[in-house]
Design a protein around this motif. Structure first.
Motif, mmCIF file in Angstrom:
data_model
loop_
_atom_site.group_PDB
_atom_site.id
_atom_site.type_symbol
_atom_site.label_atom_id
_atom_site.label_comp_id
_atom_site.label_asym_id
_atom_site.label_seq_id
_atom_site.Cartn_x
_atom_site.Cartn_y
_atom_site.Cartn_z
ATOM 1 N N THR A 90 31.880 29.556 75.547
ATOM 2 C CA THR A 90 31.434 29.505 74.596
ATOM 3 C C THR A 90 31.601 28.155 73.631
ATOM 4 N N LEU A 91 31.123 28.489 72.175
ATOM 5 C CA LEU A 91 30.232 27.236 71.089
ATOM 6 C C LEU A 91 32.275 27.160 70.954
ATOM 7 N N ASP A 92 32.133 25.538 71.546
ATOM 8 C CA ASP A 92 34.062 25.177 70.844
ATOM 9 C C ASP A 92 33.964 24.624 69.419
ATOM 10 N N ALA A 93 32.652 23.301 69.724
ATOM 11 C CA ALA A 93 32.742 23.104 68.368
ATOM 12 C C ALA A 93 30.983 22.428 67.645
ATOM 13 N N LEU A 94 31.208 21.959 66.958
ATOM 14 C CA LEU A 94 29.959 22.413 66.084
ATOM 15 C C LEU A 94 30.129 20.443 65.283
ATOM 16 N N SER A 95 29.455 19.425 66.006
ATOM 17 C CA SER A 95 29.371 18.167 64.408
ATOM 18 C C SER A 95 28.374 17.468 64.348
ATOM 19 N N ILE A 96 28.095 16.759 62.893
ATOM 20 C CA ILE A 96 26.834 16.476 62.313
ATOM 21 C C ILE A 96 27.125 14.856 62.533
ATOM 22 N N PHE A 97 26.167 14.319 62.883
ATOM 23 C CA PHE A 97 26.967 12.898 62.705
ATOM 24 C C PHE A 97 25.260 12.425 61.795
ATOM 25 N N GLN A 98 25.813 11.533 60.747
ATOM 26 C CA GLN A 98 25.026 10.642 60.265
ATOM 27 C C GLN A 98 25.593 9.055 60.785
ATOM 28 N N THR A 99 25.758 8.485 59.636
ATOM 29 C CA THR A 99 26.784 7.317 59.745
ATOM 30 C C THR A 99 28.028 7.439 61.375
ATOM 31 N N LEU A 252 20.759 0.276 56.352
ATOM 32 C CA LEU A 252 20.303 1.962 56.421
ATOM 33 C C LEU A 252 21.363 2.493 57.127
ATOM 34 N N ALA A 253 21.856 2.208 58.554
ATOM 35 C CA ALA A 253 23.378 2.677 59.118
ATOM 36 C C ALA A 253 24.299 2.933 58.937
ATOM 37 N N LEU A 254 24.791 1.687 58.308
ATOM 38 C CA LEU A 254 26.618 1.631 57.382
ATOM 39 C C LEU A 254 26.209 1.936 55.791
ATOM 40 N N TYR A 255 25.471 2.484 55.302
ATOM 41 C CA TYR A 255 25.731 2.941 54.272
ATOM 42 C C TYR A 255 25.501 4.262 53.754
ATOM 43 N N PRO A 256 25.945 5.278 52.784
ATOM 44 C CA PRO A 256 25.895 6.376 52.585
ATOM 45 C C PRO A 256 24.526 6.904 51.881
ATOM 46 N N SER A 257 23.261 5.739 52.351
ATOM 47 C CA SER A 257 22.320 6.347 51.291
ATOM 48 C C SER A 257 21.222 6.651 52.244
ATOM 49 N N VAL A 417 33.216 -2.504 58.314
ATOM 50 C CA VAL A 417 32.593 -3.527 58.284
ATOM 51 C C VAL A 417 33.072 -4.843 56.711
ATOM 52 N N MET A 418 34.054 -3.917 56.577
ATOM 53 C CA MET A 418 34.712 -5.168 55.494
ATOM 54 C C MET A 418 36.375 -5.900 55.756
ATOM 55 N N SER A 419 36.189 -5.825 56.749
ATOM 56 C CA SER A 419 37.085 -6.628 57.461
ATOM 57 C C SER A 419 35.934 -8.348 58.411
ATOM 58 N N TYR A 420 37.119 -8.875 58.907
ATOM 59 C CA TYR A 420 36.621 -9.887 59.244
ATOM 60 C C TYR A 420 37.156 -9.879 61.044
ATOM 61 N N CYS A 421 37.265 -8.725 61.483
ATOM 62 C CA CYS A 421 37.319 -8.137 62.746
ATOM 63 C C CYS A 421 35.502 -7.901 62.848
ATOM 64 N N SER A 422 35.780 -7.643 65.067
ATOM 65 C CA SER A 422 34.044 -6.769 65.615
ATOM 66 C C SER A 422 34.767 -6.463 66.716
ATOM 67 N N PRO A 423 34.240 -5.668 66.847
ATOM 68 C CA PRO A 423 32.470 -5.120 66.677
ATOM 69 C C PRO A 423 33.060 -3.996 65.400
ATOM 70 N N ALA A 424 31.544 -4.380 64.772
ATOM 71 C CA ALA A 424 31.297 -4.044 63.551
ATOM 72 C C ALA A 424 31.017 -2.796 62.842
ATOM 73 N N TRP A 425 32.322 -1.776 62.178
ATOM 74 C CA TRP A 425 31.275 -0.473 61.642
ATOM 75 C C TRP A 425 31.180 -0.049 60.343
ATOM 76 N N VAL A 426 31.238 0.807 60.403
ATOM 77 C CA VAL A 426 31.826 1.393 59.049
ATOM 78 C C VAL A 426 33.038 2.501 59.113
ATOM 79 N N SER A 427 34.423 2.130 58.550
ATOM 80 C CA SER A 427 34.795 3.821 58.164
ATOM 81 C C SER A 427 34.841 5.160 56.971
ATOM 82 N N GLU A 428 35.731 5.824 57.814
ATOM 83 C CA GLU A 428 35.365 7.093 56.769
ATOM 84 C C GLU A 428 35.954 6.501 54.921
ATOM 85 N N TYR A 429 36.491 5.910 54.762
ATOM 86 C CA TYR A 429 37.822 5.680 54.429
ATOM 87 C C TYR A 429 36.214 4.362 52.921
#
Length: 540
Positions: A90-99, A252-257, A417-429
């Protein structure tokens, strides 16, 4: 993993079924290129009416196992017959990723667009994952996953081939069907369905059970950025094609553009020294705002001053140093859409810091405050940062995907990425907040701004040391001035108060105080009290 584009799907069907198929099946009997397609696994076109692809199997299920929709339910048998067995897959879940990951379906049910933590951006490339659950009777074997995307009258399909031997796991891309969606195939009106087939194209599962589900993508204009190379201490940062491409990829990886458009202005020589201990940085920040204003930049254009105050990163920053500076910009203040930060140094070092510093400082120019990790002063962090465990110490709170490295970004240990810690990506918030700000900026009406009456303002500048001075007067249409500042007489007694707005620097004390010029002429007033903002008494 094996991922094929739609152009490979017809060839795969032809190979697997022995038919001379060309292109992608989009209906009954014709491909996108008009050639004959592979015959249906059960014969005929039982799934017509706009539902291209293989037909549903007859009662009793496909050879080797029962078929199912996304819910995994099958119909009951005839009266008196044994109950139908559950489907093998069965297909249990579907997700789409951008960032970041955006769930589309869970437990066979479509998830409403309004429940999403982050938006899906039209025109930005994406990756879809299909998660499967297996019955105990399932035998490991190769299967085909098909993602069909319908945009207007056009359908496009992407094929994912997998040897399925166990249930899908969030951390394991290879345990799911994976489909890459090109930017041009994702529009605001795009809809989708996912199918799982045997290698002979016999259907096993699909979602939705009929028709297509809307993807709910939202349109947003490109992020437009003007880079201003500063010549500081005689050194100029590198702004060649490689440096610009790396910066564009990271934003482009981190921003919703859907795109990042970068242009480079002529270098500007700073007449004062710039040091790692923050010497000269306040002046350099004021300069970038002045340059943006002089250029009469469009509302959606951001300016970013690049510094490389030494030959190498290590020469500039042997221990600790200042890497960037910006104001926490107000949504309505177009003049604050700028920031400064270190670039790539003349000897080529500092490239990793340059890209993440730009994303961080421009985040401030987009109204984002610090995420709570590595920040020494709690007052410099976002008071609205999520308090749940998934975001503790600036964790991003969700899975992400890095298209450049083609790997999952896990919720731990990656930091916002708005923190001073790494590794850096971006949160949902942060991602959702940047989208909302950019959407508001792109929605600004030049016609509406033209009819607003500009107001004369005085701007008091408080630098990071606490020293205060006046900047050049400004004209701003309908400024928001929610605060109050006291006006004092020669004996430092309050004689009046004036509306004001304080825009603070991203860390440490300092910022700008905006004051209506007409209110500063109160009888007996000789100074304005900036001490509540970390400044002093500034003579009128």
């Amino acid at each position: 993993m094996a991922i094929r584009s739609a152009s490979s799907w017809g060839a795969a069907l032809a190979f697997l079924t022995g038919a001379a198929a060309v292109g992608v099946s989009t209906g009954c009997g014709e491909s996108e290129k008009g050639a004959a397609v592979a015959p249906q696994a059960q014969g005929g076109c039982g799934d017509c009416g706009g539902e291209g692809g293989a037909s549903e199997p007859p009662a009793g299920g496909a050879p080797g196992g029962s078929s199912s929709g996304g819910s995994g339910q099958v119909g009951a048998g005839d009266a008196g017959s044994p109950p139908a067995l559950p489907p093998e897959l069965t297909l249990d879940a579907l997700s789409i990723f951008q960032t970041l990951e955006i769930p589309l379906m869970a437990d066979g049910r479509s998830l409403a667009v309004g429940t999403r933590a982050v938006p899906l951006v039209a025109g930005k490339r994406a990756l879809v994952r299909a998660f499967v659950e297996l019955d105990a009777r399932f035998e490991a074997r190769p299967l085909l996953g098909v993602l069909d995307i319908r945009t207007g009258e056009r359908e496009h399909s992407v094929l994912s081939e997998r040897i399925i031997s166990g249930p899908s796991a969030p951390d394991d891309l290879a345990s799911t069907f994976v489909f890459e969606v090109a930017a041009e195939d994702l529009a605001a009106d795009s809809a989708y369905r996912v199918r799982v087939l045997e290698t002979d194209t016999t259907p096993l599962a699909r979602f939705p059970e009929t028709g297509f589900d809307d993807l709910g993508a939202r349109a947003l204009g490109p992020f437009r950025l003007v880079l201003v190379p500063y010549v500081a201490n005689g050194f100029t940062p590198k702004t060649g094609e490689a440096e610009l491409a790396a910066l564009r990829r990271r934003l482009l990886a981190l921003y919703p553009s859907r795109d990042v458009e970068i242009s480079v202005s002529p270098p500007v020589t700073l007449s004062y020294p710039v040091g790692a201990d923050d010497a000269g940085w306040d002046k350099a920040l004021d300069t970038i705002y002045e340059l943006r204003e002089q250029a009469a930049a469009a509302p959606e254009v951001f300016y970013y001053g690049l510094l490389a105050p030494a030959e190498s990163y290590d020469a500039y920053c042997p221990n600790s140093c200042l890497l960037g500076l910006a104001y926490i910009a107000d949504e309505r203040d177009e003049s604050e859409r700028a920031a400064i930060g270190v670039g790539v140094f003349p000897n080529g070092t500092g490239d990793g810091d340059a890209e993440d510093t730009a994303a961080h400082e421009l985040g401030h120019a987009l109204g984002r405050d610090h995420a709570p990790c590595g920040i020494s002063d709690p007052s410099d962090t976002d008071p609205d940062w999520p308090a749940d465990a998934a975001h503790k110490n600036a964790l991003i709170g969700a899975y992400g995907y890095d298209f450049e490295l083609q790997r999952l970004i896990k919720p731990r240990p990656n930091k916002d990425v708005m923190s001073y810690c790494s590794p850096a990506w971006v949160s949902e918030y942060t991602y959702a907040g940047i989208f909302d700000r950019l959407q508001a900026i792109h929605a600004e009406s030049p016609a509406a701004a033209a009819v607003q009456v500009p107001q004369a303002l005085r701007v008091a500048r408080i630098d990071r040391s606490g020293r205060s001075h006046w900047l050049a007067p400004r004209l701003k249409p309908s400024p928001s001035l929610p605060g109050k500042v006291a006006l004092l007489d020669s004996r430092e007694r309050v004689v009046a108060s004036t509306p004001a707005r304080f825009t603070r620097l991203d860390h440490g004390r300092g910022g700008k105080v905006w004051l209506p010029e007409r209110t500063l002429k109160a009888p007996g007033a000789v100074s304005v009290d900036l001490r509540p903002f970390g400044g002093g008494l500034l003579a009128l």
